[in-house]
Design a protein around this motif. Structure first.
Motif, PDB file in Angstrom:
ATOM      1  N   LYS A  68       9.621  47.204 -10.556  1.00 19.17           N
ATOM      2  CA  LYS A  68       8.384  47.226 -11.342  1.00 19.17           C
ATOM      3  C   LYS A  68       8.604  46.684 -12.744  1.00 19.17           C
ATOM      4  CE  LYS A  68       6.193  51.061  -8.945  1.00 19.17           C
ATOM      5  NZ  LYS A  68       5.638  52.412  -9.064  1.00 19.17           N
ATOM      6  N   ASP A  98       1.245  41.494   4.726  1.00 20.46           N
ATOM      7  CA  ASP A  98       0.475  41.474   3.476  1.00 20.46           C
ATOM      8  C   ASP A  98       1.182  40.618   2.424  1.00 20.46           C
ATOM      9  OD1 ASP A  98      -1.446  43.084   4.604  1.00 20.46           O
ATOM     10  OD2 ASP A  98      -0.727  44.937   3.665  1.00 20.46           O
ATOM     11  N   GLN A  99       2.506  40.748   2.339  1.00 24.39           N
ATOM     12  CA  GLN A  99       3.278  39.960   1.372  1.00 24.39           C
ATOM     13  C   GLN A  99       3.205  38.478   1.718  1.00 24.39           C
ATOM     14  OE1 GLN A  99       4.490  40.181  -1.477  1.00 24.39           O
ATOM     15  NE2 GLN A  99       6.097  38.673  -1.662  1.00 24.39           N
ATOM     16  N   LYS A 103      -0.531  37.397   0.909  1.00 23.75           N
ATOM     17  CA  LYS A 103      -0.880  37.543  -0.511  1.00 23.75           C
ATOM     18  C   LYS A 103       0.379  37.864  -1.300  1.00 23.75           C
ATOM     19  CE  LYS A 103      -5.125  39.772   0.900  1.00 23.75           C
ATOM     20  NZ  LYS A 103      -5.766  41.064   0.967  1.00 23.75           N
ATOM     21  N   PRO A 104       1.230  36.868  -1.524  1.00 26.49           N
ATOM     22  CA  PRO A 104       2.485  37.141  -2.233  1.00 26.49           C
ATOM     23  C   PRO A 104       2.237  37.687  -3.643  1.00 26.49           C
ATOM     24  CG  PRO A 104       2.467  34.916  -1.322  1.00 26.49           C
ATOM     25  CD  PRO A 104       1.093  35.472  -1.155  1.00 26.49           C
ATOM     26  N   SER A 105       2.884  38.796  -3.930  1.00 28.98           N
ATOM     27  CA  SER A 105       2.794  39.376  -5.271  1.00 28.98           C
ATOM     28  C   SER A 105       3.954  40.345  -5.449  1.00 28.98           C
ATOM     29  CB  SER A 105       1.463  40.120  -5.455  1.00 28.98           C
ATOM     30  OG  SER A 105       1.427  41.279  -4.645  1.00 28.98           O
ATOM     31  N   ASP A 106       4.203  40.697  -6.697  1.00 34.09           N
ATOM     32  CA  ASP A 106       5.260  41.673  -6.981  1.00 34.09           C
ATOM     33  C   ASP A 106       4.912  43.023  -6.355  1.00 34.09           C
ATOM     34  OD1 ASP A 106       6.648  39.765  -8.384  1.00 34.09           O
ATOM     35  OD2 ASP A 106       5.933  40.428 -10.358  1.00 34.09           O
ATOM     36  N   SER A 107       3.645  43.376  -6.392  1.00 32.54           N
ATOM     37  CA  SER A 107       3.198  44.649  -5.828  1.00 32.54           C
ATOM     38  C   SER A 107       3.459  44.703  -4.331  1.00 32.54           C
ATOM     39  CB  SER A 107       1.704  44.838  -6.105  1.00 32.54           C
ATOM     40  OG  SER A 107       1.217  45.986  -5.452  1.00 32.54           O
ATOM     41  N   ASN A 108       3.112  43.634  -3.631  1.00 37.25           N
ATOM     42  CA  ASN A 108       3.339  43.610  -2.185  1.00 37.25           C
ATOM     43  C   ASN A 108       4.830  43.556  -1.852  1.00 37.25           C
ATOM     44  OD1 ASN A 108       0.687  43.884  -1.387  1.00 37.25           O
ATOM     45  ND2 ASN A 108       0.319  41.687  -1.281  1.00 37.25           N
TER      46      ASN A 108
END
Length: 143
Positions: free
Chosen positions: A142, A83-84, A87-92
């Protein structure tokens, strides 16, 4: 009689129309490369998990339980990393770190089952402390 033959020919012609319509159907729409990569990644993860679980079947007692926890943890981490990647993101990124902490805790806790008494209590306490420290680091991501 000629009229009957014309009707039969017309019926035969009409019966062939649906068959021709099926032959000339357009090819399916192209698949989005990201979706194809996600599906391929998920299929590979599932295959790896099945192979890891199959390897555990030869084991016995707590070693088998530890092996199963390791297979589950590896699968969960691989899904989060996929998933990261897509769709790279801080959440992932946090989900990847969280999956690693949870897997490490599950494995450590299962390994503690080999011990007895105070040693087992100390082992579980250490595993919980390591998990708490890991989760604190995840929460710090976070901010």
């Amino acid at each position: 009689m000629e009229k009957l033959m014309q009707i039969c020919a017309a019926i035969a012609f009409l019966a062939m129309l649906p068959a021709q319509a099926q032959v000339n159907t357009p090819p399916p729409a192209s698949v989005d490369p990201a979706i194809a990569e996600l599906k391929a990644g998920r299929d590979k993860i599932a295959a790896d998990y099945k192979a890891d679980r199959a390897a555990c079947d030869a084991m016995k007692d707590n070693a088998k339980d530890v092996c199963i926890e390791e297979a589950k943890g590896k699968e969960k981490i691989a899904k989060a990393e996929l998933d990261q990647k897509l769709k790279p993101s801080d959440s992932n990124a946090r989900k990847v770190a969280e999956a690693k902490v949870e897997a490490a805790y599950s494995i450590a806790k299962e390994k503690c089952d080999d011990q007895k008494g105070d040693a087992k209590s100390a082992c579980v306490k250490q595993a919980k402390a390591d998990e708490a420290r890991g989760m604190a680091e995840v929460k710090a991501m976070k901010k």
